[in-house]
Motif scaffolding. Structure first.
Motif, PDB file in Angstrom:
ATOM      1  N   THR A   1       0.809  -1.220   0.000  1.00  0.00           N
ATOM      2  CA  THR A   1       0.000   0.000   0.000  1.00  0.00           C
ATOM      3  C   THR A   1       0.847   1.276   0.000  1.00  0.00           C
ATOM      4  OG1 THR A   1      -0.125  -0.029   2.426  1.00  0.00           O
ATOM      5  CG2 THR A   1      -1.897  -1.130   1.209  1.00  0.00           C
ATOM      6  N   HIS A   2       1.980   1.241   0.669  1.00  0.00           N
ATOM      7  CA  HIS A   2       2.870   2.395   0.723  1.00  0.00           C
ATOM      8  C   HIS A   2       4.306   1.931   0.491  1.00  0.00           C
ATOM      9  CE1 HIS A   2      -0.601   3.519   3.243  1.00  0.00           C
ATOM     10  NE2 HIS A   2      -0.375   4.763   2.833  1.00  0.00           N
ATOM     11  N   ARG A   3       5.155   2.881   0.151  1.00  0.00           N
ATOM     12  CA  ARG A   3       6.566   2.538  -0.025  1.00  0.00           C
ATOM     13  C   ARG A   3       7.229   2.229   1.313  1.00  0.00           C
ATOM     14  NH1 ARG A   3       9.013   7.351  -3.506  1.00  0.00           N
ATOM     15  NH2 ARG A   3       7.809   8.523  -1.964  1.00  0.00           N
ATOM     16  N   VAL A   4       8.103   1.236   1.279  1.00  0.00           N
ATOM     17  CA  VAL A   4       8.833   0.807   2.478  1.00  0.00           C
ATOM     18  C   VAL A   4      10.324   0.802   2.173  1.00  0.00           C
ATOM     19  CG1 VAL A   4       9.213  -1.089   4.098  1.00  0.00           C
ATOM     20  CG2 VAL A   4       6.915  -0.608   3.279  1.00  0.00           C
ATOM     21  N   HIS A   5      11.116   1.258   3.119  1.00  0.00           N
ATOM     22  CA  HIS A   5      12.561   1.256   2.932  1.00  0.00           C
ATOM     23  C   HIS A   5      13.040  -0.179   2.755  1.00  0.00           C
ATOM     24  CE1 HIS A   5      16.819   1.995   3.607  1.00  0.00           C
ATOM     25  NE2 HIS A   5      16.566   3.293   3.466  1.00  0.00           N
ATOM     26  N   MET A   6      14.006  -0.378   1.873  1.00  0.00           N
ATOM     27  CA  MET A   6      14.502  -1.728   1.580  1.00  0.00           C
ATOM     28  C   MET A   6      15.071  -2.414   2.817  1.00  0.00           C
ATOM     29  SD  MET A   6      13.743  -2.565  -1.433  1.00  0.00           S
ATOM     30  CE  MET A   6      14.687  -4.083  -1.459  1.00  0.00           C
ATOM     31  N   ASP A   7      15.516  -1.624   3.806  1.00  0.00           N
ATOM     32  CA  ASP A   7      16.023  -2.222   5.043  1.00  0.00           C
ATOM     33  C   ASP A   7      14.933  -2.975   5.791  1.00  0.00           C
ATOM     34  OD1 ASP A   7      18.459  -1.137   4.463  1.00  0.00           O
ATOM     35  OD2 ASP A   7      18.297   0.529   5.878  1.00  0.00           O
ATOM     36  N   HIS A   8      13.679  -2.590   5.551  1.00  0.00           N
ATOM     37  CA  HIS A   8      12.564  -3.199   6.267  1.00  0.00           C
ATOM     38  C   HIS A   8      11.748  -4.152   5.403  1.00  0.00           C
ATOM     39  CE1 HIS A   8      13.310  -0.358   9.511  1.00  0.00           C
ATOM     40  NE2 HIS A   8      13.263   0.629   8.639  1.00  0.00           N
ATOM     41  N   PHE A   9      11.845  -4.006   4.081  1.00  0.00           N
ATOM     42  CA  PHE A   9      10.966  -4.769   3.188  1.00  0.00           C
ATOM     43  C   PHE A   9      11.109  -6.281   3.378  1.00  0.00           C
ATOM     44  CE2 PHE A   9      10.145  -6.998  -0.811  1.00  0.00           C
ATOM     45  CZ  PHE A   9       8.831  -6.613  -1.043  1.00  0.00           C
ATOM     46  N   GLU A  10      12.335  -6.772   3.441  1.00  0.00           N
ATOM     47  CA  GLU A  10      12.529  -8.219   3.546  1.00  0.00           C
ATOM     48  C   GLU A  10      11.949  -8.768   4.842  1.00  0.00           C
ATOM     49  OE1 GLU A  10      16.080 -11.587   3.196  1.00  0.00           O
ATOM     50  OE2 GLU A  10      16.534  -9.468   2.856  1.00  0.00           O
ATOM     51  N   LYS A  11      12.089  -8.007   5.931  1.00  0.00           N
ATOM     52  CA  LYS A  11      11.542  -8.465   7.208  1.00  0.00           C
ATOM     53  C   LYS A  11      10.013  -8.528   7.153  1.00  0.00           C
ATOM     54  CE  LYS A  11      13.759  -5.232   9.487  1.00  0.00           C
ATOM     55  NZ  LYS A  11      14.248  -4.377  10.608  1.00  0.00           N
ATOM     56  N   VAL A  12       9.404  -7.523   6.536  1.00  0.00           N
ATOM     57  CA  VAL A  12       7.943  -7.507   6.416  1.00  0.00           C
ATOM     58  C   VAL A  12       7.481  -8.648   5.505  1.00  0.00           C
ATOM     59  CG1 VAL A  12       5.943  -6.159   5.666  1.00  0.00           C
ATOM     60  CG2 VAL A  12       7.830  -5.024   6.850  1.00  0.00           C
ATOM     61  N   LEU A  13       8.198  -8.861   4.413  1.00  0.00           N
ATOM     62  CA  LEU A  13       7.850  -9.940   3.486  1.00  0.00           C
ATOM     63  C   LEU A  13       7.928 -11.299   4.177  1.00  0.00           C
ATOM     64  CD1 LEU A  13       7.209 -11.022   0.654  1.00  0.00           C
ATOM     65  CD2 LEU A  13       9.661 -10.928   0.143  1.00  0.00           C
ATOM     66  N   ASN A  14       8.994 -11.537   4.912  1.00  0.00           N
ATOM     67  CA  ASN A  14       9.148 -12.819   5.611  1.00  0.00           C
ATOM     68  C   ASN A  14       8.054 -13.014   6.666  1.00  0.00           C
ATOM     69  OD1 ASN A  14      11.419 -13.496   4.127  1.00  0.00           O
ATOM     70  ND2 ASN A  14      12.857 -12.656   5.628  1.00  0.00           N
ATOM     71  N   THR A  15       7.639 -11.917   7.289  1.00  0.00           N
ATOM     72  CA  THR A  15       6.556 -11.997   8.273  1.00  0.00           C
ATOM     73  C   THR A  15       5.252 -12.413   7.602  1.00  0.00           C
ATOM     74  OG1 THR A  15       7.594 -10.296   9.654  1.00  0.00           O
ATOM     75  CG2 THR A  15       5.251 -10.698   9.990  1.00  0.00           C
ATOM     76  N   ALA A  16       4.964 -11.833   6.437  1.00  0.00           N
ATOM     77  CA  ALA A  16       3.739 -12.179   5.708  1.00  0.00           C
ATOM     78  C   ALA A  16       3.777 -13.627   5.226  1.00  0.00           C
ATOM     79  CB  ALA A  16       3.552 -11.236   4.522  1.00  0.00           C
ATOM     80  N   ILE A  17       4.923 -14.085   4.731  1.00  0.00           N
ATOM     81  CA  ILE A  17       5.043 -15.462   4.245  1.00  0.00           C
ATOM     82  C   ILE A  17       4.868 -16.449   5.387  1.00  0.00           C
ATOM     83  CG2 ILE A  17       6.648 -17.145   3.261  1.00  0.00           C
ATOM     84  CD1 ILE A  17       7.772 -14.896   1.512  1.00  0.00           C
ATOM     85  N   GLN A  18       5.465 -16.139   6.545  1.00  0.00           N
ATOM     86  CA  GLN A  18       5.288 -17.015   7.704  1.00  0.00           C
ATOM     87  C   GLN A  18       3.814 -17.057   8.112  1.00  0.00           C
ATOM     88  OE1 GLN A  18       7.584 -19.099   9.213  1.00  0.00           O
ATOM     89  NE2 GLN A  18       5.704 -19.840  10.186  1.00  0.00           N
ATOM     90  N   GLY A  19       3.140 -15.916   8.000  1.00  0.00           N
ATOM     91  CA  GLY A  19       1.712 -15.884   8.279  1.00  0.00           C
ATOM     92  C   GLY A  19       0.938 -16.790   7.343  1.00  0.00           C
ATOM     93  N   CYS A  20       1.323 -16.799   6.062  1.00  0.00           N
ATOM     94  CA  CYS A  20       0.681 -17.699   5.086  1.00  0.00           C
ATOM     95  C   CYS A  20       0.876 -19.159   5.483  1.00  0.00           C
ATOM     96  CB  CYS A  20       1.258 -17.458   3.692  1.00  0.00           C
ATOM     97  SG  CYS A  20       0.812 -15.874   2.934  1.00  0.00           S
ATOM     98  N   LYS A  21       2.063 -19.485   5.949  1.00  0.00           N
ATOM     99  CA  LYS A  21       2.345 -20.867   6.363  1.00  0.00           C
ATOM    100  C   LYS A  21       1.522 -21.249   7.586  1.00  0.00           C
ATOM    101  CE  LYS A  21       7.086 -20.908   4.534  1.00  0.00           C
ATOM    102  NZ  LYS A  21       8.530 -21.019   4.862  1.00  0.00           N
ATOM    103  N   ASP A  22       1.392 -20.311   8.532  1.00  0.00           N
ATOM    104  CA  ASP A  22       0.618 -20.592   9.737  1.00  0.00           C
ATOM    105  C   ASP A  22      -0.869 -20.748   9.405  1.00  0.00           C
ATOM    106  OD1 ASP A  22       2.951 -20.459  11.196  1.00  0.00           O
ATOM    107  OD2 ASP A  22       2.656 -18.370  11.799  1.00  0.00           O
ATOM    108  N   ILE A  23      -1.370 -19.934   8.482  1.00  0.00           N
ATOM    109  CA  ILE A  23      -2.772 -20.034   8.077  1.00  0.00           C
ATOM    110  C   ILE A  23      -3.024 -21.353   7.374  1.00  0.00           C
ATOM    111  CG2 ILE A  23      -4.484 -19.100   6.449  1.00  0.00           C
ATOM    112  CD1 ILE A  23      -3.437 -16.308   7.216  1.00  0.00           C
TER     113      ILE A  23
END
Length: 250
Positions: free
Chosen positions: A210-232
């Motif tokens: 939805t908004h731009r994210v600094h590359m320093d944070h993008f990978e951490k947010v992406l991994n959090t979402a993917i882990q959420g997909c696995k848990d779901i």
């Protein structure tokens, strides 16, 4: 990419979000397969306070305009009930565009796992009605549609699930990765990353930010979402196995 963090009390000093969850906690997922007898497959799903009902029809013969000689034509439509949320002040044209985009993304997510080559010249219709929207309506739609296709007996390569994630910093300058973002957190201006993926293989089917994210944070947010997909996926698989045990007892 520009930094987009939220300086707000989305997480209390006790480490709790407004809805009482920890930052890494998913909203509670409840689902009922075979929610209606009329469609070929149907699922009612609650993800937190967001509620969706999915109906699947098909495979059936496709119309000439939609017929694909070597694959199934997948038709997906997401609608939101007028009573789904207390505040609906968006322009109808803008809302229509949002729903069209959600429907296209749902189709993309399902095609990533659907064995479409098994049903040439056929069509499958997936209809989603959002009955209550507390954020994550797209994620709930993907998760429910995946189970509805299984309920309809349509072969898929594996589960496809969706989850959102974000990052926020509190007034004490602590960073918090949030999984399964709710509507209040979205409204606070969080940069929300929504991911639909095949959790067993790790293939990403849909990625929306939805908004731009600094590359320093993008990978951490992406991994959090993917882990959420696995848990779901674990939650959906448990619900499916329970449904099958009740429907086809040994």
């Amino acid at each position: 990419m520009a930094l987009s963090l939220v300086h707000t009390e989305l997480v209390s000093m006790q480490g709790l979000r407004v809805d009482g969850r920890r930052p890494h906690e998913l909203a509670v997922v409840r689902c009922k397969l075979g929610a209606s007898s009329k469609p070929d497959g149907s699922v009612y799903l609650e993800q937190g306070c967001t509620k969706v009902l999915v109906a699947v029809y098909g495979p059936h013969q496709a119309s000439k305009t939609k017929m694909l000689p070597n694959a199934v034509a997948l038709n997906c439509k997401i609608s939101i009930a007028r009573f789904a949320t207390a505040m609906r002040k968006s322009d109808p044209a803008d809302e229509r565009k949002v729903l069209e985009n959600m429907s296209m993304n749902l189709k993309q997510a399902l095609l990533a796992t659907l064995k479409s080559e098994l049903y040439p010249r056929s069509q499958i219709d997936v209809y989603v009605e959002v009955l209550q929207d507390d954020g994550n309506a797209f994620c709930a739609s993907v998760n429910a549609a995946c189970l509805a296709l299984i309920d309809a007996g349509i072969p898929m390569r594996e589960y496809v699930t969706a989850c959102s994630a974000s990052i926020a910093i509190t007034d004490d300058q602590k960073q918090h990765l949030l999984v399964d973002v709710n509507k209040g957190e979205e409204a606070a201006g969080c940069a929300v990353l929504t991911v639909a993926c095949l959790p067993d293989t790790g293939k990403i089917a849909v990625l929306d930010l939805t908004h731009r994210v600094h590359m320093d944070h993008f990978e951490k947010v992406l991994n959090t979402a993917i882990q959420g997909c696995k848990d779901i996926k674990i939650v959906l698989d448990k619900a499916l196995r329970q449904y099958l045990a009740e429907t086809w007892p040994h």
